[in-house]
Design an enzyme around this catalytic site. Structure first.
Site, PDB file in Angstrom:
ATOM      1  N   LYS A 174      -3.230   4.139  19.101  1.00 55.61           N
ATOM      2  CA  LYS A 174      -4.600   3.879  18.544  1.00 55.61           C
ATOM      3  C   LYS A 174      -5.236   2.480  18.939  1.00 55.61           C
ATOM      4  O   LYS A 174      -6.336   2.315  19.362  1.00 55.61           O
ATOM      5  CB  LYS A 174      -4.729   4.179  16.992  1.00 55.61           C
ATOM      6  CG  LYS A 174      -6.073   3.607  16.354  1.00 55.61           C
ATOM      7  CD  LYS A 174      -7.313   4.251  17.140  1.00 55.61           C
ATOM      8  CE  LYS A 174      -8.556   3.887  16.536  1.00 55.61           C
ATOM      9  NZ  LYS A 174      -8.632   4.214  14.979  1.00 55.61           N
ATOM     10  N   LYS A 243     -10.511  -6.261  14.984  1.00 56.04           N
ATOM     11  CA  LYS A 243      -9.076  -6.151  14.448  1.00 56.04           C
ATOM     12  C   LYS A 243      -8.327  -5.200  15.187  1.00 56.04           C
ATOM     13  O   LYS A 243      -6.874  -5.830  15.390  1.00 56.04           O
ATOM     14  CB  LYS A 243      -9.250  -5.570  12.922  1.00 56.04           C
ATOM     15  CG  LYS A 243      -8.101  -5.480  12.303  1.00 56.04           C
ATOM     16  CD  LYS A 243      -7.857  -4.303  11.282  1.00 56.04           C
ATOM     17  CE  LYS A 243      -8.011  -2.834  11.751  1.00 56.04           C
ATOM     18  NZ  LYS A 243      -8.014  -1.849  11.074  1.00 56.04           N
TER      19      LYS A 243
END
Length: 296
Positions: A174, A243
């Site tokens: 991811k 992030k």
């Protein structure tokens, strides 16, 4: 309708993505008990037939599956470090972390939870708000093979499951995916900004690229849906994209692997985040790139 779990599904994190995902589980016939610090978020789940709890531990009590859709590894670690929650959850439960978390943190948590006969599976998603609402998310699953097979019916209403590997593998892929998505988005934004300065119609640029080899999810989806209309409302915050990018470059650094392009992209997105502020959407990077081109 999927096979019903013996107990209920606890769902922690009813924000932009979690609200839509939990609603799909309710619509699929699962007994869902949700918790979020936001009363408004809790009310949203109750309005579609879900049950709500007044704390994470109360939501987890008696659950066979605990799904997390939280903003960071730090929050996930805090939640899974709550002794009241773990005691309420009990042994043989399955925790499904669908957040974008750090792979090494996931591995540590999986080991710690296994000592309590609780299995942790990482299952982050890609597909955005639309995918969450439509049940077309790509779900990147890492964890023990037998457990991954067991949760297929729980994840089916949310999207397509892709089994990646052992614990932490889903979170690793991811992060890598989002780093690539961010690089593609910024590159497309810079290209369109250059074309605009040359006097070209941005819509024509994007249409042409989408018929050629430079196309990507950025040009095929993000530009038509949020950038060209100047709504900048993809539903995924720029800060969250940054992030995830850092998770990917930190992983490469920990492995001793060079990631020069990724690190440069992080630098540029960090500048954009500072200029655009904490409420910026990921697609605001195109607005920022266009402003940068105007300064030169």
């Amino acid at each position: 309708m999927p096979e019903r779990a013996t107990g209920h599904i606890a769902f922690l994190g009813l924000g932009t993505m979690g609200a839509r995902m939990s609603r799909r589980l309710v619509a699929a016939g699962f007994d869902v008990v949700g918790f979020d610090p936001s009363e408004h978020a809790r009310d949203g789940l109750a309005a579609v037939g879900g049950r709500v709890a007044t704390s994470a531990a109360a939501a987890a009590a008696g659950a066979t599956h605990l799904i997390l859709m939280l903003p960071s590894s730090a929050v996930v670690e805090s939640v899974l470090g709550d002794e009241q929650l773990l005691a309420a959850l009990g042994p043989d439960a399955i925790v499904i972390d669908m957040s974008s978390s750090e792979p090494e943190s996931t591995r540590r948590l999986a080991t710690a939870l296994a000592e309590r006969r609780i299995t942790l599976v990482d299952a982050p998603v890609s597909g955005g708000v639309r995918g969450a609402a439509d049940g077309t998310l790509t779900i990147m699953v890492g964890g023990p093979e037998d457990t991954v097979a067991h949760i297929d019916s729980v994840l089916a209403p949310l999207g397509k499951v892709r089994r990646i590997g052992a614990s932490g593998a889903g979170h690793a892929v991811k992060a890598i995916n989002n780093l690539l998505a961010a690089v593609n988005l910024l590159a497309a934004a810079e290209g369109v900004a250059a074309g605009r300065r040359f006097g070209l119609d941005p819509a024509v640029i994007v249409e042409t690229i989408n018929a050629a080899s430079g196309r990507s999810a950025a040009t095929e989806l993000k530009f038509p849906q949020a950038i060209l209309p100047e709504t900048f409302d993809s539903g995924f915050a720029l800060a969250l994209m940054l992030k995830d990018m850092r998770i990917a470059t930190d992983l490469a650094a920990a492995l001793g692997i060079p990631a020069a392009l990724g690190e440069r992209a992080v630098e540029l997105w960090t500048r954009a985040a500072a200029d655009l502020g904490p409420s910026a959407d990921q697609t605001d990077i195109a607005r920022w790139a266009d402003a940068q081109s105007a300064e030169h």
